[in-house]
Write a protein that holds these residues in place. Structure first.
Motif, PDB file in Angstrom:
ATOM      1  N   LYS A 169      86.624  50.962 -35.097  1.00  0.00           N
ATOM      2  CA  LYS A 169      87.030  51.281 -36.470  1.00  0.00           C
ATOM      3  C   LYS A 169      87.339  52.772 -36.570  1.00  0.00           C
ATOM      4  CE  LYS A 169      85.356  51.180 -41.283  1.00  0.00           C
ATOM      5  NZ  LYS A 169      86.551  50.565 -41.844  1.00  0.00           N
ATOM      6  N   ILE A 170      88.430  53.109 -37.264  1.00  0.00           N
ATOM      7  CA  ILE A 170      88.811  54.500 -37.513  1.00  0.00           C
ATOM      8  C   ILE A 170      88.837  54.714 -39.027  1.00  0.00           C
ATOM      9  CG2 ILE A 170      90.616  56.242 -37.263  1.00  0.00           C
ATOM     10  CD1 ILE A 170      91.536  54.716 -34.758  1.00  0.00           C
ATOM     11  N   MET A 171      88.190  55.782 -39.495  1.00  0.00           N
ATOM     12  CA  MET A 171      88.127  56.034 -40.936  1.00  0.00           C
ATOM     13  C   MET A 171      88.056  57.533 -41.203  1.00  0.00           C
ATOM     14  SD  MET A 171      84.161  54.803 -41.558  1.00  0.00           S
ATOM     15  CE  MET A 171      83.988  55.504 -43.201  1.00  0.00           C
ATOM     16  N   HIS A 172      88.374  57.913 -42.437  1.00  0.00           N
ATOM     17  CA  HIS A 172      88.234  59.302 -42.870  1.00  0.00           C
ATOM     18  C   HIS A 172      86.896  59.452 -43.591  1.00  0.00           C
ATOM     19  CE1 HIS A 172      89.035  63.068 -45.112  1.00  0.00           C
ATOM     20  NE2 HIS A 172      89.859  63.332 -44.115  1.00  0.00           N
ATOM     21  N   SER A 173      86.351  60.648 -43.584  1.00  0.00           N
ATOM     22  CA  SER A 173      85.037  60.877 -44.189  1.00  0.00           C
ATOM     23  C   SER A 173      85.003  60.529 -45.675  1.00  0.00           C
ATOM     24  CB  SER A 173      84.608  62.335 -43.989  1.00  0.00           C
ATOM     25  OG  SER A 173      85.559  63.228 -44.526  1.00  0.00           O
ATOM     26  N   ARG A 174      86.151  60.575 -46.360  1.00  0.00           N
ATOM     27  CA  ARG A 174      86.156  60.237 -47.785  1.00  0.00           C
ATOM     28  C   ARG A 174      85.800  58.770 -48.022  1.00  0.00           C
ATOM     29  NH1 ARG A 174      90.371  60.658 -51.633  1.00  0.00           N
ATOM     30  NH2 ARG A 174      89.661  58.679 -52.473  1.00  0.00           N
ATOM     31  N   TYR A 176      83.386  57.238 -46.420  1.00  0.00           N
ATOM     32  CA  TYR A 176      81.956  57.050 -46.129  1.00  0.00           C
ATOM     33  C   TYR A 176      81.136  57.071 -47.404  1.00  0.00           C
ATOM     34  CZ  TYR A 176      77.247  57.975 -44.452  1.00  0.00           C
ATOM     35  OH  TYR A 176      75.889  57.905 -44.220  1.00  0.00           O
ATOM     36  N   LYS A 177      80.235  56.097 -47.536  1.00  0.00           N
ATOM     37  CA  LYS A 177      79.382  56.001 -48.716  1.00  0.00           C
ATOM     38  C   LYS A 177      77.897  55.924 -48.363  1.00  0.00           C
ATOM     39  CE  LYS A 177      82.761  55.958 -51.712  1.00  0.00           C
ATOM     40  NZ  LYS A 177      82.916  57.035 -52.722  1.00  0.00           N
ATOM     41  N   HIS A 178      77.530  54.985 -47.463  1.00  0.00           N
ATOM     42  CA  HIS A 178      76.133  54.742 -47.107  1.00  0.00           C
ATOM     43  C   HIS A 178      76.003  54.648 -45.580  1.00  0.00           C
ATOM     44  CE1 HIS A 178      75.135  53.638 -51.288  1.00  0.00           C
ATOM     45  NE2 HIS A 178      76.279  52.988 -51.289  1.00  0.00           N
ATOM     46  N   PRO A 179      74.856  54.999 -45.028  1.00  0.00           N
ATOM     47  CA  PRO A 179      74.672  54.866 -43.577  1.00  0.00           C
ATOM     48  C   PRO A 179      74.329  53.444 -43.125  1.00  0.00           C
ATOM     49  CG  PRO A 179      72.708  55.838 -44.559  1.00  0.00           C
ATOM     50  CD  PRO A 179      73.714  55.697 -45.669  1.00  0.00           C
ATOM     51  N   GLU A 180      73.792  52.617 -44.021  1.00  0.00           N
ATOM     52  CA  GLU A 180      73.210  51.346 -43.611  1.00  0.00           C
ATOM     53  C   GLU A 180      74.196  50.421 -42.889  1.00  0.00           C
ATOM     54  OE1 GLU A 180      70.181  49.125 -42.704  1.00  0.00           O
ATOM     55  OE2 GLU A 180      69.957  50.979 -43.857  1.00  0.00           O
ATOM     56  N   LYS A 181      75.455  50.423 -43.298  1.00  0.00           N
ATOM     57  CA  LYS A 181      76.433  49.509 -42.690  1.00  0.00           C
ATOM     58  C   LYS A 181      76.736  49.875 -41.238  1.00  0.00           C
ATOM     59  CE  LYS A 181      80.747  49.806 -43.938  1.00  0.00           C
ATOM     60  NZ  LYS A 181      81.982  49.855 -44.755  1.00  0.00           N
ATOM     61  N   PHE A 182      76.277  51.051 -40.794  1.00  0.00           N
ATOM     62  CA  PHE A 182      76.528  51.488 -39.422  1.00  0.00           C
ATOM     63  C   PHE A 182      75.270  51.403 -38.558  1.00  0.00           C
ATOM     64  CE2 PHE A 182      79.367  53.808 -42.291  1.00  0.00           C
ATOM     65  CZ  PHE A 182      80.605  53.479 -41.757  1.00  0.00           C
ATOM     66  N   ARG A 183      74.259  50.711 -39.030  1.00  0.00           N
ATOM     67  CA  ARG A 183      72.990  50.626 -38.316  1.00  0.00           C
ATOM     68  C   ARG A 183      73.191  50.143 -36.876  1.00  0.00           C
ATOM     69  NH1 ARG A 183      67.663  50.663 -39.174  1.00  0.00           N
ATOM     70  NH2 ARG A 183      67.966  51.111 -41.404  1.00  0.00           N
ATOM     71  N   ASP A 184      72.509  50.852 -35.952  1.00  0.00           N
ATOM     72  CA  ASP A 184      72.483  50.510 -34.517  1.00  0.00           C
ATOM     73  C   ASP A 184      73.848  50.605 -33.844  1.00  0.00           C
ATOM     74  OD1 ASP A 184      69.735  50.048 -34.624  1.00  0.00           O
ATOM     75  OD2 ASP A 184      70.012  47.958 -35.213  1.00  0.00           O
ATOM     76  N   GLN A 185      74.792  51.312 -34.449  1.00  0.00           N
ATOM     77  CA  GLN A 185      76.095  51.507 -33.817  1.00  0.00           C
ATOM     78  C   GLN A 185      76.197  52.900 -33.207  1.00  0.00           C
ATOM     79  OE1 GLN A 185      79.344  50.533 -36.445  1.00  0.00           O
ATOM     80  NE2 GLN A 185      78.523  48.533 -36.988  1.00  0.00           N
ATOM     81  N   ARG A 186      77.201  53.063 -32.343  1.00  0.00           N
ATOM     82  CA  ARG A 186      77.486  54.363 -31.730  1.00  0.00           C
ATOM     83  C   ARG A 186      78.738  54.936 -32.398  1.00  0.00           C
ATOM     84  NH1 ARG A 186      75.719  55.386 -26.440  1.00  0.00           N
ATOM     85  NH2 ARG A 186      77.825  55.897 -25.711  1.00  0.00           N
ATOM     86  N   LEU A 187      78.586  56.127 -32.968  1.00  0.00           N
ATOM     87  CA  LEU A 187      79.668  56.709 -33.753  1.00  0.00           C
ATOM     88  C   LEU A 187      80.085  58.069 -33.214  1.00  0.00           C
ATOM     89  CD1 LEU A 187      78.189  54.724 -35.921  1.00  0.00           C
ATOM     90  CD2 LEU A 187      79.413  56.101 -37.601  1.00  0.00           C
ATOM     91  N   LEU A 188      81.375  58.348 -33.357  1.00  0.00           N
ATOM     92  CA  LEU A 188      81.920  59.667 -33.088  1.00  0.00           C
ATOM     93  C   LEU A 188      82.410  60.259 -34.401  1.00  0.00           C
ATOM     94  CD1 LEU A 188      83.086  61.984 -31.298  1.00  0.00           C
ATOM     95  CD2 LEU A 188      85.170  60.578 -31.086  1.00  0.00           C
ATOM     96  N   GLU A 308      90.287  52.284 -24.882  1.00  0.00           N
ATOM     97  CA  GLU A 308      90.145  51.122 -25.762  1.00  0.00           C
ATOM     98  C   GLU A 308      88.791  51.090 -26.469  1.00  0.00           C
ATOM     99  OE1 GLU A 308      90.982  47.378 -24.031  1.00  0.00           O
ATOM    100  OE2 GLU A 308      93.139  47.751 -23.832  1.00  0.00           O
ATOM    101  N   ARG A 309      87.737  51.454 -25.752  1.00  0.00           N
ATOM    102  CA  ARG A 309      86.400  51.377 -26.329  1.00  0.00           C
ATOM    103  C   ARG A 309      85.638  52.694 -26.279  1.00  0.00           C
ATOM    104  NH1 ARG A 309      85.489  48.058 -29.951  1.00  0.00           N
ATOM    105  NH2 ARG A 309      83.284  48.544 -29.636  1.00  0.00           N
ATOM    106  N   GLY A 310      86.306  53.752 -25.874  1.00  0.00           N
ATOM    107  CA  GLY A 310      85.578  55.002 -25.727  1.00  0.00           C
ATOM    108  C   GLY A 310      86.458  56.218 -25.926  1.00  0.00           C
ATOM    109  N   VAL A 322      82.042  53.112 -28.059  1.00  0.00           N
ATOM    110  CA  VAL A 322      82.038  53.780 -29.363  1.00  0.00           C
ATOM    111  C   VAL A 322      82.547  52.788 -30.405  1.00  0.00           C
ATOM    112  CG1 VAL A 322      83.015  55.652 -30.731  1.00  0.00           C
ATOM    113  CG2 VAL A 322      82.362  56.064 -28.341  1.00  0.00           C
ATOM    114  N   ASP A 323      81.732  52.544 -31.421  1.00  0.00           N
ATOM    115  CA  ASP A 323      82.075  51.526 -32.417  1.00  0.00           C
ATOM    116  C   ASP A 323      82.965  52.064 -33.541  1.00  0.00           C
ATOM    117  OD1 ASP A 323      80.318  49.267 -31.420  1.00  0.00           O
ATOM    118  OD2 ASP A 323      78.795  50.814 -31.736  1.00  0.00           O
ATOM    119  N   VAL A 324      82.702  53.296 -33.964  1.00  0.00           N
ATOM    120  CA  VAL A 324      83.392  53.848 -35.127  1.00  0.00           C
ATOM    121  C   VAL A 324      83.728  55.318 -34.880  1.00  0.00           C
ATOM    122  CG1 VAL A 324      83.272  54.277 -37.623  1.00  0.00           C
ATOM    123  CG2 VAL A 324      82.088  52.299 -36.645  1.00  0.00           C
ATOM    124  N   VAL A 325      84.906  55.731 -35.334  1.00  0.00           N
ATOM    125  CA  VAL A 325      85.294  57.144 -35.318  1.00  0.00           C
ATOM    126  C   VAL A 325      85.535  57.574 -36.759  1.00  0.00           C
ATOM    127  CG1 VAL A 325      86.985  58.850 -34.566  1.00  0.00           C
ATOM    128  CG2 VAL A 325      86.349  56.966 -33.029  1.00  0.00           C
TER     129      VAL A 325
END
Length: 536
Positions: A169-174, A176-188, A308-310, A322-325
């Protein structure tokens, strides 16, 4: 008949713009595209296109004494650094106290702001709005644009090879709302500004791992400064600003870097920047070093390419799965509703006199409020801009010629380019005390130090050595406030009340001898007298 003023936006800048219009006997009508006041500081669960967006845990990084409006102090029991919900409470108190809500049209999107047919004679504007699908047009004598610069995300995907094949998943910081939906994931997280650091720390408590990528590094300051007082209260004083302006830059850089490295060595934590202390704004990230030392956040250099994944970094290191950037890469700004040619924005440069007035208008009846990036709070700067602009609208203050304004704009651009490292909003950067004084001089409300020293030495000492709080600009001049002196003299009590919530009995052997304090005060008085002479 009172002049009609259109105010666009009911956020931090728009609210004070309405109030300043009322102070000057003008007739404001504010158009707010959402259903409530607050702008950036109103948290919403969903990211809504065309509106500013913040995350649930956001706490402001300027203290209450330095971010309040000049004639309406923030309640003394509010925390010194407020959660966004407290900021909204303050805005509601301000709006209620000055009866601002009746001047606001909610759910009213401004479609067009264009010169009226006889603009060269009247300076009037036609404002077209869309309210619940119904378009309306009205004529105004002047316009205050208070839409901010945190709406259009800067998303530099073209600068990252391989991003198109990344499967996460690729997203902009705007977004982002809560951390819970990213639990146990690896993020950049890409970008080490205030948002990038803050979001990384917020996420690090629930995610498997956070990688925080930065091209240049940064200097990190702590909100809590000497003796536990807020950072801006301690350092944003006229005395320290005077010293900073006369001392060699190399010496101030050395002092600043040594002080910041005393808390933690920036090089050992992988965030030492490529620039000196004064060459770029630091970030306020109290918990970042704690997250790094505990391993929740791993610092990384700039990204070389995505797989593809990193991701592969410029130092050759690689991270897989890496799950989310999240791109914490800031914002662009624009005014698509303003008639083309009024403000020519190129590469995030807006040629505005003192960041407020377009220099080539035949009549100075359009002003931009809040379009700057201070090292400090934006609210009191926006207020001073609006106080100045409304008096220009009334004809009480005359602007320089177009050529003089253009020369001043070019001088400011050149100064910033020489002083600061290249950045997206380099031309918007200002130093808090210097810029407040500059605006106050234009508006005729800058405190006269010599006069204060001769008539009220106690207040003069606070004004010069204490925090340069907004109430200082209500001591004299148009629209001065009778409560300004008391507000300045009781700042310390309001700061301490929010933290000293448990009464303690002082130990008798901890008292300080009055002799050294008397000597220090005498030295300070001598320094004040010297500076007053320098100002003359």
């Amino acid at each position: 008949m009172a002049k009609r003023i259109a105010v666009i936006g009911a956020g931090a800048s728009g609210l004070t713009a309405i109030k300043c219009c009322l102070d000057e006997g003008l007739q404001p009508t504010c158009f707010e595209r959402s259903e409530d006041i607050g702008g950036l500081w109103r948290f919403q669960e969903q990211d809504i296109d065309g509106q500013a967006s913040i995350y649930k845990s956001l706490t402001i990084n300027t203290s209450k004494e330095m971010m309040s409006y000049s004639d309406f102090p923030i309640p003394d029991d509010y925390p010194n650094y407020m959660h966004h919900s407290k900021v909204m409470e303050y805005f509601r108190l301000y709006a209620k106290h000055f009866d601002l809500l009746r001047h606001i049209c909610f759910k009213a999107r401004v479609c067009h702001v264009r010169k009226h047919a006889d603009f060269s004679n009247t300076g009037q504007w036609e404002v077209v709005t869309d309210t619940y699908g119904k378009k309306e047009s009205a004529i105004f004598d002047a316009v205050l644009v208070c839409t901010g610069h945190h709406i259009d995300p800067y998303f530099p995907l073209d600068s990252f090879p391989g991003i198109e094949k990344f499967k996460g998943k690729i997203m902009h910081s705007r977004e982002y709302k809560h951390p819970e939906k990213f639990r146990d994931q690896r993020l950049l997280v890409i970008g080490l500004g205030n948002s990038g650091a803050d979001i990384s720390v917020d996420l690090s408590h629930v995610t498997k791992q956070i990688f925080l990528s930065t091209r240049t590094g940064t200097w990190v300051v702590n909100r809590v400064s000497d003796d536990g007082y807020p950072l801006d209260v301690v350092h944003f004083t006229r005395f320290k600003t005077f010293l900073r302006n006369i001392l060699p830059v190399a010496l101030v850089n050395l002092w600043g870097e040594k002080k910041l490295n005393t808390r933690f060595n920036h090089e050992n934590y992988g965030i030492k920047p490529q620039h000196r202390f004064l060459s770029r704004y630091p970030i306020a990230a109290d918990d970042l070093p704690n997250a790094i030392i505990s391993g929740r956040i791993v610092m990384k250099p700039n990204v070389r390419e995505f797989t593809e994944r990193g991701v592969i970094f410029e130092d050759g290191s690689q991270e897989e799965n890496v799950d989310v950037v999240i791109f914490a890469t800031g914002y662009n700004f624009s005014f698509p509703f303003i008639e083309k040619g009024v403000i020519n924005i190129r590469n995030n440069q807006a040629p505005l006199y003192k960041f407020v007035f377009p220099p080539h208008l035949e009549k100075p009846t359009l002003a931009i409020i809040g379009l700057l990036q201070p090292l400090g709070a934006i609210m009191p700067i926006s207020e001073l801009q609006a106080r100045w602009a409304t008096r220009v609208f009334k004809g009480l203050i005359k602007l320089p010629s177009a050529d003089e304004m253009v020369a001043d704009i070019a001088k400011k651009f050149k100064y910033n380019e020489q002083r600061y490292m290249p950045s997206q909003h380099i031309t918007l950067q200002v130093q808090y005390v210097d810029h407040m004084d500059e605006l106050a001089t234009l508006a005729g409300v800058k405190p006269n130090l010599l006069y204060l020293f001769l008539t009220d030495p106690k207040l003069a000492l606070k004004v010069f050595f204490g925090p340069c709080s907004p109430a200082q600009f209500r001591l004299m001049g148009p629209r001065k406030w009778e409560g300004a002196r008391a507000a300045i003299l009781t700042q310390k009590e309001r700061i301490v009340k929010a933290t000293k919530t448990r009464a303690l009995q002082s130990c008798p052997d901890t008292s300080v001898s009055p002799a050294p304090l008397f000597f220090i005060k005498m030295v300070c008085c001598f320094a004040l007298f010297s500076v007053i002479l320098a100002y003359l």
